[in-house]
Design a protein around this motif. Structure first.
Motif, mmCIF file in Angstrom:
data_model
loop_
_atom_site.group_PDB
_atom_site.id
_atom_site.type_symbol
_atom_site.label_atom_id
_atom_site.label_comp_id
_atom_site.label_asym_id
_atom_site.label_seq_id
_atom_site.Cartn_x
_atom_site.Cartn_y
_atom_site.Cartn_z
ATOM 1 N N ASP A 51 17.519 50.408 -34.226
ATOM 2 C CA ASP A 51 17.389 50.131 -32.796
ATOM 3 C C ASP A 51 17.807 51.315 -31.934
ATOM 4 O O ASP A 51 17.399 51.409 -30.773
ATOM 5 C CB ASP A 51 18.226 48.911 -32.415
ATOM 6 C CG ASP A 51 17.600 47.604 -32.894
ATOM 7 O OD1 ASP A 51 16.414 47.625 -33.253
ATOM 8 O OD2 ASP A 51 18.314 46.587 -32.927
ATOM 9 N N GLY A 53 16.923 54.391 -32.055
ATOM 10 C CA GLY A 53 15.813 55.267 -31.726
ATOM 11 C C GLY A 53 14.883 54.748 -30.649
ATOM 12 O O GLY A 53 13.996 55.466 -30.192
ATOM 13 N N ARG A 54 15.090 53.505 -30.198
ATOM 14 C CA ARG A 54 14.259 52.968 -29.119
ATOM 15 C C ARG A 54 14.699 53.469 -27.750
ATOM 16 O O ARG A 54 13.952 53.350 -26.777
ATOM 17 C CB ARG A 54 14.307 51.441 -29.139
ATOM 18 C CG ARG A 54 13.771 50.818 -30.423
ATOM 19 C CD ARG A 54 13.906 49.312 -30.406
ATOM 20 N NE ARG A 54 13.520 48.706 -31.672
ATOM 21 C CZ ARG A 54 13.603 47.416 -31.943
ATOM 22 N NH1 ARG A 54 14.056 46.582 -31.014
ATOM 23 N NH2 ARG A 54 13.244 46.948 -33.126
ATOM 24 N N ASP A 55 15.907 53.986 -27.664
ATOM 25 C CA ASP A 55 16.415 54.455 -26.378
ATOM 26 C C ASP A 55 15.937 55.877 -26.111
ATOM 27 O O ASP A 55 16.010 56.744 -26.996
ATOM 28 C CB ASP A 55 17.947 54.420 -26.359
ATOM 29 C CG ASP A 55 18.486 53.005 -26.316
ATOM 30 O OD1 ASP A 55 17.829 52.146 -25.700
ATOM 31 O OD2 ASP A 55 19.550 52.752 -26.890
ATOM 32 N N PRO A 56 15.456 56.164 -24.912
ATOM 33 C CA PRO A 56 14.933 57.494 -24.610
ATOM 34 C C PRO A 56 16.036 58.543 -24.586
ATOM 35 O O PRO A 56 17.215 58.242 -24.396
ATOM 36 C CB PRO A 56 14.297 57.319 -23.227
ATOM 37 C CG PRO A 56 15.020 56.155 -22.618
ATOM 38 C CD PRO A 56 15.352 55.242 -23.754
ATOM 39 N N TRP A 63 15.829 61.740 -31.929
ATOM 40 C CA TRP A 63 16.611 60.947 -32.869
ATOM 41 C C TRP A 63 16.222 61.292 -34.301
ATOM 42 O O TRP A 63 15.062 61.580 -34.586
ATOM 43 C CB TRP A 63 16.336 59.451 -32.675
ATOM 44 C CG TRP A 63 16.805 58.860 -31.388
ATOM 45 C CD1 TRP A 63 16.046 58.602 -30.275
ATOM 46 C CD2 TRP A 63 18.133 58.407 -31.079
ATOM 47 N NE1 TRP A 63 16.816 58.027 -29.293
ATOM 48 C CE2 TRP A 63 18.108 57.890 -29.762
ATOM 49 C CE3 TRP A 63 19.334 58.391 -31.786
ATOM 50 C CZ2 TRP A 63 19.230 57.367 -29.147
ATOM 51 C CZ3 TRP A 63 20.462 57.873 -31.177
ATOM 52 C CH2 TRP A 63 20.407 57.366 -29.867
ATOM 53 N N ARG A 208 17.050 51.883 -22.021
ATOM 54 C CA ARG A 208 15.616 51.954 -22.294
ATOM 55 C C ARG A 208 14.842 51.192 -21.223
ATOM 56 O O ARG A 208 15.319 50.190 -20.696
ATOM 57 C CB ARG A 208 15.311 51.376 -23.670
ATOM 58 C CG ARG A 208 15.436 49.873 -23.762
ATOM 59 C CD ARG A 208 15.252 49.375 -25.184
ATOM 60 N NE ARG A 208 16.293 49.845 -26.056
ATOM 61 C CZ ARG A 208 16.696 49.191 -27.145
ATOM 62 N NH1 ARG A 208 16.141 48.042 -27.462
ATOM 63 N NH2 ARG A 208 17.637 49.679 -27.905
ATOM 64 N N ALA A 211 10.053 46.485 -21.472
ATOM 65 C CA ALA A 211 8.761 46.509 -22.150
ATOM 66 C C ALA A 211 7.628 46.431 -21.136
ATOM 67 O O ALA A 211 7.774 45.876 -20.044
ATOM 68 C CB ALA A 211 8.676 45.349 -23.140
ATOM 69 N N PRO A 283 17.340 45.724 -19.983
ATOM 70 C CA PRO A 283 17.322 47.182 -19.925
ATOM 71 C C PRO A 283 18.259 47.764 -18.874
ATOM 72 O O PRO A 283 18.468 48.967 -18.849
ATOM 73 C CB PRO A 283 15.860 47.493 -19.576
ATOM 74 C CG PRO A 283 15.424 46.308 -18.781
ATOM 75 C CD PRO A 283 16.144 45.125 -19.377
#
Length: 400
Positions: A51, A53-56, A63, A208, A211, A283
């Motif tokens: 999880d 790696g989902r954050d910018p 990452w 992040r 969606a 978010p």
């Protein structure tokens, strides 16, 4: 233009707190370090939870997500990969070492665990220092009860042995609120290399983005907020929060955290009345904390850091299993008037009802706490990089 390379490591066996700290630091380094060093800056965040790696990240940063290890009893086991823990540790170690050999970072910043999981960073540290790169250990301000912390250092070979692998230790807290050098959590060989940066509070990056097609979760004010960090151990507080009576005219948003079990979330949604919304994640948690009339939360470092930059009244109900980190943090901040705290075993839904009704009529100034760690860390990094830079004579010798 010359370029500086930074690598940040977090082991992430439980939750994302370590990776979130490193991500906040990455943004601070990307913003401030070029002006301090006169170089462009790039970086790699090494993490152990998918999880993360989902954050910018800032431009020029990326990452590297390792195969995961997670807690099993007193040790570690693969999160998913079908192998034993020792083989996975060796795979992770070789992967990290290969990445750093290719990138040759000027600085490696390790969050909390100086040798990683089961010593996976020991060969990495040897090679990093042999290349002339600096190594820093970054620590949250509270480690654990002093006796437990001392045992952990001894299991690593003793504080002096750990210190020989490091150029500096950065403590992410206000030394006037809590100082692990004075409590005994940080023994002298490490304390002598340590600097308190202030909490990593002001200037934290946005989370992040939501969606596509899904707007941020923001209830109409006034509202109260319950936030449980990762959520793996927040079910008790969540049940109290959904059964407590809300102040008149207020809505309630409960953010369970991504690691709460789906069946527990479904149960909370069934218990919640029409004024309470239960979501797994959001978010924009820092903005939600700032906009809330009152917050009930657990005592993890990142949640507290996001809280401290606001004047929102807070009741911190710390996790007490495994470590005493959260209770010690909550008590220290309560002692300086930054929040209130209760143990989960002594808290009832009527207690939380009474606290919410009282808290929504107040604010909590926190101006006296040092929250500027994300400004101080780039300055410390620049000073360390300058000290480690080769002199003109060394450059000439190397060129010959």
């Amino acid at each position: 233009m010359a370029e500086t390379t930074i690598a940040l490591y977090s082991h992430d066996s439980v939750g994302l707190g370590h990776a979130r700290r490193n991500r906040a630091i990455a943004y601070a380094l990307a913003e401030h370090l070029p002006a301090l060093t006169g170089t462009a800056v790039r970086g790699l965040l090494i993490a152990g939870h998918p999880d993360a790696g989902r954050d910018p990240l800032p431009p020029g940063w990326d990452w590297m997500i390792l195969p995961g290890l997670t807690r099993r009893g007193e040790g570690y086991a693969p999160r998913r990969l079908g192998t034993d823990a020792a083989a996975l540790r060796d795979l992770r170690s070789a992967t990290i070492d290969a990445a750093l050999a290719a990138l040759r970072p000027d600085l490696l910043l390790i969050d909390r665990h100086p040798f990683g999981i089961d010593g996976e960073l020991l060969p990495v540290l040897h090679n990093q220092r042999s290349r002339g790169g600096a190594v820093v250990l970054g620590l949250r301000e509270v480690l654990d009860a002093p006796r437990v912390a001392a045992q952990e250092w001894e299991r690593l070979g003793g504080a002096a042995h750990v210190a020989r692998h490091l150029d500096a230790v950065w403590i992410y807290g206000d030394e006037h609120v809590y100082d692990p050098r004075r409590t005994g959590e940080l023994p002298r060989p490490l304390a002598e290399r340590a600097t308190a940066t202030g909490y990593l509070g002001r200037g934290r990056p946005a989370a992040r983005p939501s969606a596509a097609g899904r707007p941020p979760v923001t209830p109409a004010p006034p509202y109260v907020l319950t936030v449980l960090g990762g959520g793996s151990d927040g079910a008790d507080l969540a049940h109290l929060a959904v059964t407590a009576e809300l102040p008149a005219g207020h809505r309630h948003l409960l953010i369970t955290g991504p690691q709460m079990a789906s069946e527990e979330i479904a149960e909370l949604q069934q218990l919640a009345d029409e004024r309470t919304t239960v979501v797994r994640s959001a978010p924009d948690v820092p903005e939600l904390i700032a906009g809330a009339a009152a917050v009930a939360c657990m005592g993890g470092y990142n949640t507290v850091a996001e809280l401290l930059v606001t004047d929102t009244p807070a009741l911190v109900v710390p996790r007490s299993r495994r470590r005493l980190e959260q209770p010690r943090r909550a008590l220290a901040l309560a002692a300086v008037g930054a929040l209130e705290t209760r143990e989960i075993a002594a808290l009832t839904a009527p207690d939380l009802t009474g606290w919410w009704h009282r808290a929504v009529t107040t604010v909590t100034p926190r101006d006296g706490i040092d929250l500027d760690g994300l400004t101080v860390v780039p300055q410390l990094a620049a000073a360390l990089l300058e000290a480690a830079a080769p002199t003109p004579a060394e450059v000439s010798i190397h060129a010959v």
